[in-house]
Design a protein around this motif. Sequence first.
Motif, PDB file in Angstrom:
ATOM      1  N   LEU A 160       0.833  -1.200   0.000  1.00 46.42           N
ATOM      2  CA  LEU A 160       0.000   0.000   0.000  1.00 46.42           C
ATOM      3  C   LEU A 160       0.874   1.259   0.000  1.00 46.42           C
ATOM      4  O   LEU A 160       2.015   1.224   0.450  1.00 46.42           O
ATOM      5  CB  LEU A 160      -0.891  -0.009   1.250  1.00 46.42           C
ATOM      6  N   PRO A 161       0.338   2.373  -0.513  1.00 42.80           N
ATOM      7  CA  PRO A 161      -1.052   2.572  -0.914  1.00 42.80           C
ATOM      8  C   PRO A 161      -1.361   2.276  -2.382  1.00 42.80           C
ATOM      9  O   PRO A 161      -2.527   2.174  -2.747  1.00 42.80           O
ATOM     10  CB  PRO A 161      -1.268   4.060  -0.647  1.00 42.80           C
ATOM     11  N   GLU A 190       6.428   2.709  -1.023  1.00 45.00           N
ATOM     12  CA  GLU A 190       5.260   2.097  -0.402  1.00 45.00           C
ATOM     13  C   GLU A 190       5.645   1.403   0.903  1.00 45.00           C
ATOM     14  O   GLU A 190       6.808   1.383   1.299  1.00 45.00           O
ATOM     15  CB  GLU A 190       4.624   1.083  -1.364  1.00 45.00           C
ATOM     16  N   GLY A 194      -3.852  -0.896  -3.486  1.00 48.07           N
ATOM     17  CA  GLY A 194      -4.832  -0.001  -2.895  1.00 48.07           C
ATOM     18  C   GLY A 194      -6.198   0.009  -3.544  1.00 48.07           C
ATOM     19  O   GLY A 194      -7.195  -0.419  -2.954  1.00 48.07           O
TER      20      GLY A 194
END
Length: 301
Positions: free
Chosen positions: A99-100, A235, A104
């Motif tokens: 993520l994100p 990330e 995501g």
Amino acid sequence: MSLKKSVYLLLAAVMVFAFALAGCSKGENEGKNTGSPAKNKEITLAYVAWDSEIASTNVVREVLESKLGYKVKMMQVDAGPMYVGIADGSADAMVAAWLPSTHGDNYYEPNKNKFEDLGVNLDGTKVGLTVPANMDISSIEDLNNAEIGKSLNFTITGIEPGAGIMMATSKAIEEYGLKDWKLLESSSAAMTKVLQDAYAKQEPVIVTGWTPHWMFAEMDLKYLEDPKGVFGGDEQIHTLVRLGLKDDHPDAYKFLDQFEWTPADMESVMVDIYGGMSEEEASKKWVENNADKVNQWIDGI
């Protein structure tokens, strides 16, 4: 009362007392971190077949089994089913939520109310298009050059279809106007084999890459710049658990909540597996060699 009858009564009393002690001992030890699984101490870990997630999930398995006495079932699936498994409770936990950006929009957001996010377990990850460092190319925009395209057969070698990085790459092909290019679906293992073979022959190649990954330790590679930001920035990897795990297995929940390591930790396990160790051997070696960190993960349990 005869002597014979008295002896029988005495032996019966001793046996009753012994069984009572055994029952107490069993009750006191039930669920403690003895290293042997109790009947109800079973847990299912979901993961994708990326080298990074094979490493992290096997280390988590090793700690659950050797330190907390769990019997662990490993459920290898694609990214989509991994999230669905945590959301519907068919899997208990996973330590593989990128993520994100990578996971995501497609996987995390549609299911975020159906599981619990325990937060970051590894910081500083990255995904993108990867080439050998000596290639005379620096940006995804350079792929519009016909000569560069021909040298690479207009092919980007990817991994499993449905992976977040594959969706991002398909979007990059569209965003950068790479109409002649194709994204080749394969697997994590097949992608690295293509990369290794081309690298050894000093031939041009482009693949979907991510860090942490052992290939960056074994080969001199670089990411292509992404001025449109299709692949996102740095990330993190999160730990997700099914709803209700805290009540059902509070010790496993606490460990998973406290599980956190570094890219270097993960890479050391990946390198051992790449070097020929089994996943079980590599994870056991790491756990044994990093007792202080493991003790922090299970502190308070």
